[in-house]
Scaffold this active site. Structure first.
Site, PDB file in Angstrom:
ATOM      1  CB  THR A 296      -0.900  -0.009   1.264  1.00 20.91           C
ATOM      2  OG1 THR A 296      -1.659  -1.219   1.249  1.00 20.91           O
ATOM      3  CG2 THR A 296      -1.834   1.184   1.285  1.00 20.91           C
TER       4      THR A 296
ATOM      5  CE  LYS B 143      -5.160  -1.541   0.854  1.00 22.03           C
ATOM      6  NZ  LYS B 143      -5.913  -2.672   1.418  1.00 22.03           N
TER       7      LYS B 143
ATOM      8  CB  CYS C 275      -4.919  -1.695   6.790  1.00 21.14           C
ATOM      9  SG  CYS C 275      -3.849  -2.979   6.196  1.00 21.14           S
TER      10      CYS C 275
ATOM     11  CE  LYS D 175      -9.452  -8.075  11.939  1.00 24.82           C
ATOM     12  NZ  LYS D 175      -9.542  -7.805  10.497  1.00 24.82           N
TER      13      LYS D 175
END
Ligand code: SAJ
Length: 434
Positions: A119, A204, A258, A315
């Site tokens: 990314t 993205k 992210c 998470k």
């Protein structure tokens, strides 16, 4: 077809194994010696369902090898980390991409395709990677084909999503895009969407920015509900009954590499036109402080001395603690209180060289307050003994995952905060404290 994959992490390794499964000749390259050693022994160093099996199959098939340096190939895929720089807006650190490019340069030949999966900030492919390749005398779009193909897979489902998700294939020229489509068609069953490198880069980043902003709306709704004494979780559940509304879930903040990282790549490249992204980022970054203040209010209300923290991963059901909001809450508690703290996470054994509690029973023994900071499945239903072990069975469930239990004396969520010791939260103040 010979494929070199630079970077064997959460994305690079599964990608390399997918190409190997399609009978390509694959060389995985990673600079970390221990990664190469683990893989050579058939040990997957990432916690990802399927990794062990795909790795075993690839090694047995004999078309998957790993080493620390690249060789000549038809396709070079760069899937290395692109962390935030420690500058004002956390711009994109391209040092790993740069090192990978330097490593493959000696092996580049006419007809090769270079694919950046990492990314990256908007316009990186054209303004940074392309000149590096053309400086070698190649013409991009004729001699060498250059594509940006970002991943959009969910940790824990990476292998199935690599195959079934659709993918943007962002070529610097149309011929580059066509090359990229031919390559990914080997294993991608989802739609291969042709576009430009610049559109793929920003799309993205916007995918994750969209989610980050929607989480910020949910988190702001919590602070509104706390002040107005309205249950924010009930508001979200009802509002989402609207066919075109999808308010996300509030929590202790946004972690991972992210959603917590990508929006800053846009902000850093466009700081004067991103007030929404910047404010939403700050709202999410303010949540650990909000949760910390509520914990203190509860410990004061119940005159608590010991608390149990359940979950430090960023998470549920993974072992990744990067940018974990839970860690930010723990750091605040350690810095500003002297509560005794037991921390348990089924996926993480050590945290900052400290051994974590070995299980729920050990973590909850004698504690006054149990704080859930991560939505691991194991925390969705706690047994009687957990609560029997506690001094006081007070629960602060910041992920709203724990089923009600008769032994819980008070079950605090981000929806009913005002029903217990209220804390006056001021967003501006919390941001100033940063
Ligand atoms: N979170 C909330 N509320 C929500 C959803 C998430 O607070 O409603 C929090 C999570 O607890 C976590 C953070 O946000 O701390 C990010 O979690 P996530 O699952 O939404 O996103 P990631 O970081 O796991 O995103 C991954 C990324 N892919 C990889 O890391 C390989 C990202 O590129 C993908 O776009 C995303 O999955 C996806 O879901 O597709």
């Amino acid at each position: 077809m010979k494929v070199v994959v630079m970077g064997l992490g959460y994305i690079g390794l599964p990608t390399a194994l997918m190409f190997a499964q399609c009978k390509a000749e694959v060389l995985g390259v990673d600079t970390k010696k221990e990664v190469i050693e683990h893989l050579k022994k058939g040990q997957a160093h990432i916690e990802e369902p399927g990794a062990k099996e795909y790795l075993k199959a690839a090694i047995e098939q004999g078309n998957f090898h790993v080493q620390r340096k690249p060789t000549a190939a038809d396709v070079f895929i760069i899937a290395v980390p692109t962390p935030n720089k420690q500058d004002m807006h956390g711009s994109c650190d391209l040092s790993y991409v740069g090192s990978a490019l330097e490593a493959i340069k000696p092996f580049l030949a006419k007809g090769n395709t270079i694919i950046i999966e990492s990314t990256i900030a908007p316009k990186t492919t054209e303004n940074y990677v392309l000149p590096e390749i053309e400086a070698l005398g190649f013409k991009v779009g004729e001699d060498i084909f250059l594509v940006h193909c970002p991943e959009r897979v969910l940790p824990g489902k990476i292998f199935s999503e690599l195959v079934n998700n659709n993918r943007m294939i962002g070529g610097v020229t149309e011929k580059c895009t066509a090359k990229g489509i031919d390559i990914y068609r080997l294993f991608v069953k989802g739609e291969l969407i042709p576009t430009t490198a610049a559109v793929a880069e920003l799309a993205k980043l916007m995918e994750n920015s969209y989610r980050m902003v929607n989480i910020a709306i949910a988190n702001e709704l919590v602070t509104i509900g706390n002040g107005l004494e309205i249950n924010a979780l009930e508001v979200i559940a009802i509002a989402n009954k609207h066919p075109r509304v999808n308010i996300h879930q509030p929590g202790p903040g946004v972690g991972g590499h992210c959603l917590a990282v990508d929006p800053s790549f846009i902000i850093a490249n466009a700081p004067t036109v991103t007030p929404l992204l910047q404010t939403a980022t700050k709202i999410n970054q303010g949540m650990p402080e909000f949760i910390f203040q509520k914990i203190v209010a509860l410990m004061q209300q119940y005159n608590g001395q010991k608390l149990s923290i359940l979950g430090i991963a960023y998470k549920g059901n993974i072992d990744d603690i990067r940018e974990s909001p839970a860690i930010k809450v723990i750091d605040l508690l350690r810095k500003h209180t002297n509560y005794e703290m037991a921390i348990y996470d089924p996926y993480v054994d050590y945290f900052k060289d400290k051994k974590l509690a070995g299980g729920l029973k050990e973590a909850t023994a004698q504690s006054d307050l149990l704080v859930i900071l991560c939505d691991h499945d194991e925390f969705k239903q706690l047994s009687d003994t957990c609560f029997d072990e506690m001094q006081q069975a007070i629960v602060f469930d910041t992920k709203n995952i724990l089923l009600p239990h008769p032994k819980i004396k008070q079950h605090v969520t981000l929806g009913n905060l005002y029903e217990s010791n209220k804390m006056e939260y001021c967003y501006e103040q919390s941001v100033r404290n940063k």
